[in-house]
Design a protein around this motif. Structure first.
Motif, short mmCIF file in Angstrom:
data_model
loop_
_atom_site.label_atom_id
_atom_site.label_comp_id
_atom_site.label_asym_id
_atom_site.label_seq_id
_atom_site.Cartn_x
_atom_site.Cartn_y
_atom_site.Cartn_z
N SER A 100 61.19 -27.42 -25.09
CA SER A 100 61.87 -27.88 -23.88
C SER A 100 61.70 -26.90 -22.73
CB SER A 100 63.35 -28.15 -24.17
OG SER A 100 63.98 -26.94 -24.53
N LYS A 101 61.80 -25.60 -23.03
CA LYS A 101 61.65 -24.61 -21.95
C LYS A 101 60.22 -24.57 -21.45
CE LYS A 101 63.88 -21.23 -24.12
NZ LYS A 101 64.75 -21.94 -25.09
N ALA A 102 59.25 -24.70 -22.38
CA ALA A 102 57.85 -24.72 -21.96
C ALA A 102 57.61 -25.92 -21.05
CB ALA A 102 56.95 -24.79 -23.19
N PHE A 103 58.23 -27.03 -21.41
CA PHE A 103 58.05 -28.26 -20.63
C PHE A 103 58.65 -28.13 -19.23
CE2 PHE A 103 59.58 -32.44 -19.25
CZ PHE A 103 58.40 -33.16 -19.27
N PHE A 104 59.91 -27.69 -19.18
CA PHE A 104 60.55 -27.63 -17.87
C PHE A 104 60.01 -26.48 -17.01
CE2 PHE A 104 63.72 -30.20 -20.20
CZ PHE A 104 63.70 -31.30 -19.34
N GLY A 105 59.47 -25.47 -17.67
CA GLY A 105 58.85 -24.39 -16.89
C GLY A 105 57.53 -24.79 -16.26
N SER A 106 56.90 -25.80 -16.86
CA SER A 106 55.57 -26.18 -16.39
C SER A 106 55.58 -27.32 -15.39
CB SER A 106 54.69 -26.59 -17.58
OG SER A 106 54.63 -25.55 -18.52
N ILE A 107 56.56 -28.23 -15.52
CA ILE A 107 56.47 -29.44 -14.70
C ILE A 107 56.64 -29.17 -13.22
CG2 ILE A 107 57.03 -31.21 -16.43
CD1 ILE A 107 59.91 -31.10 -15.31
N ALA A 108 57.11 -27.96 -12.88
CA ALA A 108 57.22 -27.63 -11.45
C ALA A 108 55.86 -27.71 -10.76
CB ALA A 108 57.79 -26.22 -11.29
N PHE A 109 54.79 -27.53 -11.55
CA PHE A 109 53.45 -27.52 -10.96
C PHE A 109 52.81 -28.91 -10.95
CE2 PHE A 109 54.30 -23.28 -12.65
CZ PHE A 109 54.04 -22.51 -11.53
N VAL A 110 53.49 -29.89 -11.57
CA VAL A 110 52.88 -31.22 -11.66
C VAL A 110 52.67 -31.87 -10.29
CG1 VAL A 110 53.29 -33.58 -12.47
CG2 VAL A 110 53.55 -31.68 -14.04
N PRO A 111 53.63 -31.81 -9.36
CA PRO A 111 53.39 -32.47 -8.07
C PRO A 111 52.12 -31.98 -7.38
CG PRO A 111 55.68 -31.85 -8.25
CD PRO A 111 54.99 -31.26 -9.44
N GLY A 112 51.89 -30.67 -7.41
CA GLY A 112 50.69 -30.11 -6.79
C GLY A 112 49.43 -30.65 -7.44
N ASP A 113 49.44 -30.73 -8.77
CA ASP A 113 48.25 -31.22 -9.47
C ASP A 113 48.08 -32.72 -9.30
OD1 ASP A 113 47.07 -28.88 -10.34
OD2 ASP A 113 48.35 -28.72 -12.09
N ALA A 114 49.20 -33.45 -9.16
CA ALA A 114 49.09 -34.88 -8.90
C ALA A 114 48.45 -35.11 -7.53
CB ALA A 114 50.47 -35.54 -8.97
N LEU A 115 48.83 -34.26 -6.57
CA LEU A 115 48.22 -34.34 -5.24
C LEU A 115 46.72 -34.06 -5.34
CD1 LEU A 115 48.63 -34.52 -2.13
CD2 LEU A 115 48.94 -32.05 -2.15
N LYS A 116 46.36 -33.06 -6.17
CA LYS A 116 44.95 -32.74 -6.34
C LYS A 116 44.19 -33.90 -7.00
CE LYS A 116 45.75 -27.84 -6.52
NZ LYS A 116 45.87 -26.70 -7.42
N ALA A 117 44.88 -34.65 -7.88
CA ALA A 117 44.23 -35.80 -8.50
C ALA A 117 43.88 -36.83 -7.42
CB ALA A 117 45.13 -36.41 -9.56
N ALA A 118 44.79 -37.00 -6.45
CA ALA A 118 44.52 -37.94 -5.35
C ALA A 118 43.33 -37.42 -4.53
CB ALA A 118 45.75 -38.09 -4.48
N ILE A 119 43.32 -36.11 -4.27
CA ILE A 119 42.20 -35.54 -3.51
C ILE A 119 40.89 -35.71 -4.30
CG2 ILE A 119 41.26 -33.42 -2.50
CD1 ILE A 119 44.13 -32.46 -2.09
N ALA A 120 40.98 -35.48 -5.63
CA ALA A 120 39.79 -35.64 -6.48
C ALA A 120 39.24 -37.05 -6.37
CB ALA A 120 40.13 -35.31 -7.93
N ALA A 121 40.14 -38.04 -6.32
CA ALA A 121 39.69 -39.43 -6.22
C ALA A 121 39.01 -39.67 -4.88
CB ALA A 121 40.88 -40.37 -6.41
N LEU A 122 39.61 -39.17 -3.80
CA LEU A 122 39.01 -39.34 -2.46
C LEU A 122 37.64 -38.65 -2.41
CD1 LEU A 122 42.11 -38.73 -0.16
CD2 LEU A 122 40.82 -40.87 -0.41
N VAL A 123 37.57 -37.43 -2.98
CA VAL A 123 36.31 -36.69 -2.95
C VAL A 123 35.26 -37.44 -3.78
CG1 VAL A 123 35.16 -34.55 -3.67
CG2 VAL A 123 37.40 -34.45 -2.58
N THR A 124 35.66 -37.91 -4.97
CA THR A 124 34.70 -38.60 -5.83
C THR A 124 34.12 -39.84 -5.14
OG1 THR A 124 35.89 -37.83 -7.77
CG2 THR A 124 34.39 -39.67 -8.09
N VAL A 125 35.01 -40.64 -4.55
CA VAL A 125 34.53 -41.84 -3.85
C VAL A 125 33.66 -41.44 -2.66
CG1 VAL A 125 35.24 -43.90 -2.57
CG2 VAL A 125 36.48 -43.23 -4.63
#
Lengths: 183, 232
Positions: free
Chosen positions: A147-172
């Motif tokens: 649980s601590k590993a999970f909650f300590g890590s998810i803080a970075f998820v929004p940034g990486d989700a944004l990068k996934a959107a950028i990755a899609a724009l770049v790929t297209v």
């Protein structure tokens, strides 16, 4: 693997390294630059496909092992292999591979559908798979617990989700200019 | 910059073969997981710290090298100790600290060339069985190292050009042209390598698999080497 595939893998590995060196997104916290290294990992999968994408990431990881400061922030060396966040490093291999597989399946149709498909691919590979590997390592290897590993890590998820959107724009954007077969 | 064997030449660990150091590190890493006593582990971590210091790298430089991983370890220790049981948290912290010190000592005293050679030696048995082509693995790694400065320079050029046009730094504006340049350049480099008679890929295996040498498939969207191999 043709010679061309080999060169693509090598040069894309260099591309991932370079993306880790340029601070690309201005951050709220000064001195903590968000680099685009994880974007490079997603792009390895979504542009080169599962096999070559995963190999490009393996090359980067090998460069880390031979002591080159190729990770964002100039990190490198065998210490990274045994550090608490090593799961996120080795998870890159699976992340690029899965992003490549899903992109192969979903990247069809018009621009909007292509963007959506690649975005989902980058999200599944670069966030879901990557965090599963990173959190599992953190929880089991450091003894932090799930649980601590999970909650300590998810803080970075929004940034990486944004990068996934950028990755899609770049790929297209890239494939419209320079079509490349994912294989 | 860390890496590149930044410990002084005189370090005794420099003279130990890379393969022995890597093997030793592996054994050490496994062994500390068998020890459960915090006292013993504290002793081992202290010894590992002395071992790291024996490479001759100044303490301030070592602190800079390891600030980030030790910071994360301390955070994990703090979180576990506060919310959970401090005992196991300390044991785990000391274990990882000891491995970190030992691993960094190996990195500091082994050159990239030595580690590349160790990788090739490791792949040799697979190479003999035709599973991996060690020569091609080596070429790929070398290409990656060689092209990091080239691609970094291109990234800077793209940035400068955009700044000159009054555009702010934007990840998309950088990544798209940079990725296209990488793909185009890969094409040119592959042609150059083949023109110089680099051996055709063997069949089978992970890195060597696939066919397509003589009648290579049509290259999708081949635009030719629009970017000259300048920079060099």
């Amino acid at each position: 693997m043709t010679t061309r595939d080999l060169v693509l893998v090598g040069l894309f590995a260099a591309f991932i390294v370079v993306l880790g060196m340029v601070p690309a997104i201005p951050t709220l916290v000064p001195g903590v630059p968000i680099t685009l290294q994880s974007l490079g990992v997603m792009l390895a999968g979504t542009l080169l496909g599962p096999k070559r994408g995963a190999l490009a990431v393996i090359v980067v990881i090998a460069l880390v092992g031979i002591g080159l400061p190729v990770l964002s922030g100039g990190r490198g060396g065998l210490g990274v292999y045994v550090g608490p966040t090593a799961g996120f490093l080795f998870g890159w291999i699976a992340a690029a591979f899965v992003a490549g597989v899903v992109a192969e399946m979903l990247d069809h149709g018009n621009r909007v559908r292509r963007f959506t498909g690649v975005f989902i691919a980058a999200l599944i590979g670069g966030v879901l798979v990557l965090y599963a590997a990173g959190i599992a390592w953190l929880a089991l290897y450091t003894g932090l617990g799930w649980s601590k590993a999970f909650f300590g890590s998810i803080a970075f998820v929004p940034g990486d989700a944004l990068k996934a959107a950028i990755a899609a724009l770049v790929t297209v954007g890239v494939t419209e200019n320079y079509p490349i077969a994912r294989k | 910059m860390i890496g590149l064997a930044s410990a002084p030449e005189t370090s005794w660990l420099r003279r130990v073969p890379a393969g022995a150091k890597l093997g030793g590190l592996l054994v050490f890493g496994g062994a500390v997981f068998l020890i459960g006593s915090a006292t013993v582990l504290a002793f081992i971590a202290g010894a590992a710290a002395l071992f790291l210091r024996s490479t001759g790298r100044p303490a301030t430089a070592l602190a800079r090298d390891l600030a980030w991983p030790i910071g994360v370890l301390l955070f994990v220790l703090g979180a576990t100790a506060l919310l959970d049981d401090p005992g196991p948290a300390l044991v785990s912290f000391l274990r990882l600290l000891a491995i970190l010190f030992a691993a960094h000592a190996v990195t500091l005293t082994t050159t990239t060339a030595e580690l590349m050679a160790a990788i090739e030696a490791l792949l040799a048995p697979l190479d003999r069985r035709g599973l991996v082509d060690a020569g091609r693995v080596s070429l790929t790694l070398t290409l990656a190292i060689r092209f990091i400065p080239v691609i970094a320079e291109e990234a800077r050029e793209i940035r400068d050009a955009q700044a000159a046009r009054g555009l702010a730094a934007h990840p998309l504006a950088l990544a798209v042209p940079l990725a296209v340049r990488v793909l185009v350049r890969a094409e040119a480099v592959a042609d150059a390598i083949e023109a110089r008679g680099f051996a055709a890929p063997r069949n089978g295996g992970v890195i060597s698999g696939a066919v397509s040498s003589p009648g290579a498939p049509p290259r999708p969207g081949h635009m030719g080497p629009t970017i000259k191999d300048g920079n060099e």
